[in-house]
Design a protein around this motif. Structure first.
Motif, PDB file in Angstrom:
ATOM      1  N   GLY A   1      22.772   5.867  55.243  1.00 36.35           N
ATOM      2  CA  GLY A   1      21.856   6.759  55.949  1.00 36.35           C
ATOM      3  C   GLY A   1      21.872   6.586  57.456  1.00 36.35           C
ATOM      4  N   LEU A   2      22.545   5.528  57.953  1.00 32.46           N
ATOM      5  CA  LEU A   2      22.542   5.247  59.395  1.00 32.46           C
ATOM      6  C   LEU A   2      23.073   6.428  60.206  1.00 32.46           C
ATOM      7  CD1 LEU A   2      23.785   1.549  59.723  1.00 32.46           C
ATOM      8  CD2 LEU A   2      21.505   2.438  60.182  1.00 32.46           C
ATOM      9  N   VAL A   3      24.182   7.012  59.749  1.00 33.66           N
ATOM     10  CA  VAL A   3      24.797   8.101  60.512  1.00 33.66           C
ATOM     11  C   VAL A   3      23.821   9.257  60.650  1.00 33.66           C
ATOM     12  CG1 VAL A   3      26.873   9.445  60.782  1.00 33.66           C
ATOM     13  CG2 VAL A   3      26.880   7.479  59.277  1.00 33.66           C
ATOM     14  N   GLY A   4      23.208   9.636  59.523  1.00 30.95           N
ATOM     15  CA  GLY A   4      22.260  10.741  59.565  1.00 30.95           C
ATOM     16  C   GLY A   4      21.096  10.418  60.489  1.00 30.95           C
ATOM     17  N   ALA A   5      20.589   9.186  60.398  1.00 27.06           N
ATOM     18  CA  ALA A   5      19.463   8.780  61.245  1.00 27.06           C
ATOM     19  C   ALA A   5      19.851   8.837  62.711  1.00 27.06           C
ATOM     20  CB  ALA A   5      19.002   7.377  60.872  1.00 27.06           C
ATOM     21  N   ALA A   6      21.085   8.427  63.021  1.00 25.88           N
ATOM     22  CA  ALA A   6      21.533   8.445  64.420  1.00 25.88           C
ATOM     23  C   ALA A   6      21.755   9.877  64.894  1.00 25.88           C
ATOM     24  CB  ALA A   6      22.811   7.630  64.570  1.00 25.88           C
ATOM     25  N   ALA A   7      22.359  10.701  64.042  1.00 29.38           N
ATOM     26  CA  ALA A   7      22.667  12.074  64.449  1.00 29.38           C
ATOM     27  C   ALA A   7      21.399  12.881  64.671  1.00 29.38           C
ATOM     28  CB  ALA A   7      23.540  12.749  63.397  1.00 29.38           C
TER      29      ALA A   7
ATOM     30  N   LEU B   1      18.994  15.780  54.581  1.00 32.71           N
ATOM     31  CA  LEU B   1      20.125  16.660  54.281  1.00 32.71           C
ATOM     32  C   LEU B   1      21.446  15.977  54.593  1.00 32.71           C
ATOM     33  CD1 LEU B   1      18.908  20.160  55.493  1.00 32.71           C
ATOM     34  CD2 LEU B   1      19.320  19.388  53.166  1.00 32.71           C
ATOM     35  N   LEU B   2      21.482  15.233  55.722  1.00 29.89           N
ATOM     36  CA  LEU B   2      22.731  14.586  56.123  1.00 29.89           C
ATOM     37  C   LEU B   2      23.046  13.380  55.250  1.00 29.89           C
ATOM     38  CD1 LEU B   2      22.300  14.664  60.022  1.00 29.89           C
ATOM     39  CD2 LEU B   2      23.940  15.965  58.675  1.00 29.89           C
ATOM     40  N   ALA B   3      22.001  12.669  54.832  1.00 27.86           N
ATOM     41  CA  ALA B   3      22.234  11.376  54.172  1.00 27.86           C
ATOM     42  C   ALA B   3      22.358  11.492  52.651  1.00 27.86           C
ATOM     43  CB  ALA B   3      21.107  10.405  54.530  1.00 27.86           C
ATOM     44  N   LEU B   4      21.669  12.482  52.065  1.00 28.02           N
ATOM     45  CA  LEU B   4      21.639  12.529  50.598  1.00 28.02           C
ATOM     46  C   LEU B   4      23.030  12.597  49.949  1.00 28.02           C
ATOM     47  CD1 LEU B   4      18.398  14.520  49.741  1.00 28.02           C
ATOM     48  CD2 LEU B   4      18.929  12.144  49.239  1.00 28.02           C
ATOM     49  N   PRO B   5      23.982  13.374  50.500  1.00 27.97           N
ATOM     50  CA  PRO B   5      25.317  13.358  49.872  1.00 27.97           C
ATOM     51  C   PRO B   5      25.932  11.964  49.828  1.00 27.97           C
ATOM     52  CG  PRO B   5      25.148  15.139  51.476  1.00 27.97           C
ATOM     53  CD  PRO B   5      23.900  14.322  51.612  1.00 27.97           C
ATOM     54  N   PHE B   6      25.658  11.171  50.881  1.00 29.95           N
ATOM     55  CA  PHE B   6      26.208   9.825  50.917  1.00 29.95           C
ATOM     56  C   PHE B   6      25.460   8.886  49.968  1.00 29.95           C
ATOM     57  CE2 PHE B   6      27.305  11.614  55.076  1.00 29.95           C
ATOM     58  CZ  PHE B   6      28.669  11.436  55.041  1.00 29.95           C
ATOM     59  N   PHE B   7      24.284   9.328  49.533  1.00 25.53           N
ATOM     60  CA  PHE B   7      23.518   8.513  48.592  1.00 25.53           C
ATOM     61  C   PHE B   7      24.075   8.619  47.176  1.00 25.53           C
ATOM     62  CE2 PHE B   7      19.077   7.861  50.686  1.00 25.53           C
ATOM     63  CZ  PHE B   7      19.705   7.328  51.785  1.00 25.53           C
TER      64      PHE B   7
ATOM     65  N   ALA C   1      13.870   4.891  51.169  1.00 26.33           N
ATOM     66  CA  ALA C   1      14.851   4.579  52.215  1.00 26.33           C
ATOM     67  C   ALA C   1      14.905   5.707  53.250  1.00 26.33           C
ATOM     68  CB  ALA C   1      16.234   4.361  51.603  1.00 26.33           C
ATOM     69  N   LEU C   2      14.844   6.953  52.788  1.00 20.91           N
ATOM     70  CA  LEU C   2      14.864   8.086  53.717  1.00 20.91           C
ATOM     71  C   LEU C   2      13.658   8.039  54.651  1.00 20.91           C
ATOM     72  CD1 LEU C   2      15.984  11.142  51.585  1.00 20.91           C
ATOM     73  CD2 LEU C   2      17.222  10.029  53.429  1.00 20.91           C
ATOM     74  N   LEU C   3      12.509   7.630  54.092  1.00 20.99           N
ATOM     75  CA  LEU C   3      11.280   7.553  54.897  1.00 20.99           C
ATOM     76  C   LEU C   3      11.453   6.627  56.088  1.00 20.99           C
ATOM     77  CD1 LEU C   3       8.127   7.230  52.606  1.00 20.99           C
ATOM     78  CD2 LEU C   3       8.773   9.087  54.116  1.00 20.99           C
TER      79      LEU C   3
ATOM     80  N   ALA D   1      18.517  11.605  65.670  1.00 21.59           N
ATOM     81  CA  ALA D   1      17.555  10.805  66.447  1.00 21.59           C
ATOM     82  C   ALA D   1      16.839  11.636  67.504  1.00 21.59           C
ATOM     83  CB  ALA D   1      18.265   9.620  67.097  1.00 21.59           C
ATOM     84  N   SER D   2      17.529  12.609  68.094  1.00 20.04           N
ATOM     85  CA  SER D   2      16.893  13.358  69.175  1.00 20.04           C
ATOM     86  C   SER D   2      16.187  14.611  68.652  1.00 20.04           C
ATOM     87  CB  SER D   2      17.929  13.749  70.229  1.00 20.04           C
ATOM     88  OG  SER D   2      18.925  14.547  69.650  1.00 20.04           O
ATOM     89  N   VAL D   3      16.168  14.785  67.334  1.00 17.79           N
ATOM     90  CA  VAL D   3      15.514  15.958  66.753  1.00 17.79           C
ATOM     91  C   VAL D   3      14.082  15.605  66.382  1.00 17.79           C
ATOM     92  CG1 VAL D   3      15.599  17.652  64.905  1.00 17.79           C
ATOM     93  CG2 VAL D   3      17.716  16.723  65.835  1.00 17.79           C
ATOM     94  N   LYS D   4      13.132  16.367  66.921  1.00 15.00           N
ATOM     95  CA  LYS D   4      11.737  16.129  66.553  1.00 15.00           C
ATOM     96  C   LYS D   4      11.555  16.457  65.068  1.00 15.00           C
ATOM     97  CE  LYS D   4       9.513  15.279  70.552  1.00 15.00           C
ATOM     98  NZ  LYS D   4      10.445  14.174  70.815  1.00 15.00           N
ATOM     99  N   ARG D   5      10.775  15.678  64.387  1.00 13.56           N
ATOM    100  CA  ARG D   5      10.588  15.852  62.941  1.00 13.56           C
ATOM    101  C   ARG D   5      11.950  15.943  62.248  1.00 13.56           C
ATOM    102  NH1 ARG D   5       5.536  15.213  62.109  1.00 13.56           N
ATOM    103  NH2 ARG D   5       4.227  15.918  63.789  1.00 13.56           N
ATOM    104  N   GLY D   6      12.796  14.964  62.547  1.00 15.45           N
ATOM    105  CA  GLY D   6      14.153  15.013  62.025  1.00 15.45           C
ATOM    106  C   GLY D   6      14.297  14.528  60.600  1.00 15.45           C
ATOM    107  N   GLY D   7      13.158  14.195  59.980  1.00 14.90           N
ATOM    108  CA  GLY D   7      13.216  13.610  58.644  1.00 14.90           C
ATOM    109  C   GLY D   7      13.964  14.463  57.634  1.00 14.90           C
ATOM    110  N   VAL D   8      13.696  15.776  57.662  1.00 14.02           N
ATOM    111  CA  VAL D   8      14.345  16.665  56.699  1.00 14.02           C
ATOM    112  C   VAL D   8      15.847  16.730  56.978  1.00 14.02           C
ATOM    113  CG1 VAL D   8      14.410  18.992  55.777  1.00 14.02           C
ATOM    114  CG2 VAL D   8      12.241  18.001  56.482  1.00 14.02           C
TER     115      VAL D   8
END
Lengths: 197, 226
Positions: B150-156, B169-175, B68-70, B158-165
């Protein structure tokens, strides 16, 4: 339909803590073509994005009259064309009709920008100029009174530039408002020139 | 066009993009991670095979969360980069509704296939056949919870290059909440215990994530529109 009016008063925009241009005041209405000029970094794109409602002014006001909701009156064409390489021109046209709402004939619009022969091809097969033409067709597919164009002539060949000038003139003639940021004159005689400094 | 009509158009476009741009990759990642599990446990006796059966379905949940993170990384980044996000804000449909449509497309295009692939994967990990429907259903609901959370983390990011990590970090606590109850339901199903309670909590978490996620993500996206 009441003509759209745009009035900007004492507008100051800042980027990265830097003021972009002297306080800007101007008013314009539907049926006018406004050209925004200025050197690189003068804030042309920022001005358009502020009018579109995406960038918050540091100071001053931007007011629309004669439209219920500014976001639904605006069509925006920027550096980034809003295209997906994997989808066809036709799929883009259909999506814009739904997303932006419009009674424009998408086949006719693609024909006008000279893409009807390649309408079924994915956009990744398009040249830069063809991509820009496809983005232009959005203005025809989802008609909106206010057009904000950021360097719309970029990547267009001379026939494309003539087409752009024609589309802009048509829109202005029908009561639309066009505000374009351009290094070089687009063609139609501007009713107003905003020189940013 | 009606709100539902516009959302439907956004849903179809995103689903087409998910398929064309390779929904198979996260699916393959999920199956690959599941296939590595027995190699790590290396069961050589029947006792160890039983151990694998007990932890297998829970390891599937780890693989599903990572898959899902991918897919979350590119969800908004592509729209921000190519200018599609600008056009979305000029629609009569609120950005929240369009984000919800995008998330739904992601769930159908990637989440459901992963949940379905979870069935053979769980079988291969020695889960009893009777537990398979419960495991797959749990994964389907779990993917909805992961995507919503994970939507919030993905949106926050979005403008970061290589933002996957950063997204991770942002989404895992919500997982954590869907993880706890989802894995608990899977474990109970394998052991033949009643799993209704954990499953109901998982569903509640998924609903909350699906309701709150798009609103929060739309707010984060608006901040980046400049």
């Amino acid at each position: 339909m009441a003509r759209v009016r745009l009035s900007v008063e004492g507008l100051i925009l800042a980027r990265g803590g830097r003021r972009l241009f002297d306080p800007l005041t101007f008013a314009t209405t539907g049926g006018a073509y406004v050209e925004v000029r200025g050197p690189n970094g003068a804030g042309k794109t920022s001005l358009l994005r502020a009018i579109a409602g995406w960038m918050r002014p540091f100071d001053g006001t931007i007011r629309f009259e004669g439209v219920e909701e500014p976001a639904l009156a605006i069509a925006y064409l920027g550096h980034r064309d809003g295209l997906k390489p994997l989808l066809s021109a036709d799929a883009h046209a259909r999506h814009w009709r739904a997303l932006l709402g419009g009674d424009g004939d998408s086949a006719e619009a693609l024909d006008r920008v000279g893409l009807s022969a390649v309408a079924d091809l994915p956009v990744r097969a398009f040249s830069q100029g063809q991509q820009r033409r496809l983005a232009l067709s959005r203005l025809l597919i989802a008609p909106r009174p206010v057009w904000l164009l950021d360097e719309p002539a970029a990547a267009l060949d001379s026939a494309g530039k003539r087409l752009l000038a024609e589309i802009v003139s048509d829109h202005v003639k029908h009561g639309g408002l066009v505000i374009a940021a351009a290094h070089e004159p687009l063609g139609p005689a501007p009713d107003q020139i905003l020189a940013l400094a | 066009m009606s709100l539902l009509g516009i959302m439907g158009a956004q849903f179809r476009r995103d689903l087409a993009l998910v398929w064309k741009s390779g929904a198979a990759a996260p699916l393959g990642f999920f199956l690959g991670a599941a296939a590595l599990t027995p190699l790590a446990v290396r069961p050589t006796t029947f006792d160890e095979l039983d151990q694998l059966a007990q932890i297998g379905p829970q390891l599937l949940w780890i693989a599903a969360a990572l898959a899902a993170l991918l897919v979350l990384e590119r969800l908004f980044q592509a729209d921000l980069e190519d200018g599609s996000l600008d056009q979305m804000t000029l629609s009569a449909a609120p950005l929240e509704a369009l984000v919800a449509a995008k998330a739904a497309a992601l769930w159908v295009g990637v989440g459901l296939p992963i949940a379905l692939a979870g069935a053979p994967a769980a079988l291969a990990l020695q889960a009893p056949p009777a537990a398979i429907p419960a495991i797959a259903t749990g994964l389907a609901v779990g993917m909805a919870a992961f995507i919503g959370a994970g939507l919030v983390g993905a949106a926050a990011a979005a403008s970061v290059k290589r933002g996957g990590v950063l997204i991770a970090l942002l989404a895992l606590p919500f997982f954590a909440p869907p993880f706890i109850f989802g894995a608990a339901a899977a474990r109970a199903a394998v052991l033949g215990d009643p799993f209704g309670e954990a499953f109901a909590l998982l569903c509640g978490i998924a609903l909350a994530a699906a309701a709150i996620g798009p609103v929060a993500a739309a707010a984060a996206l608006r901040l980046q529109a400049e």
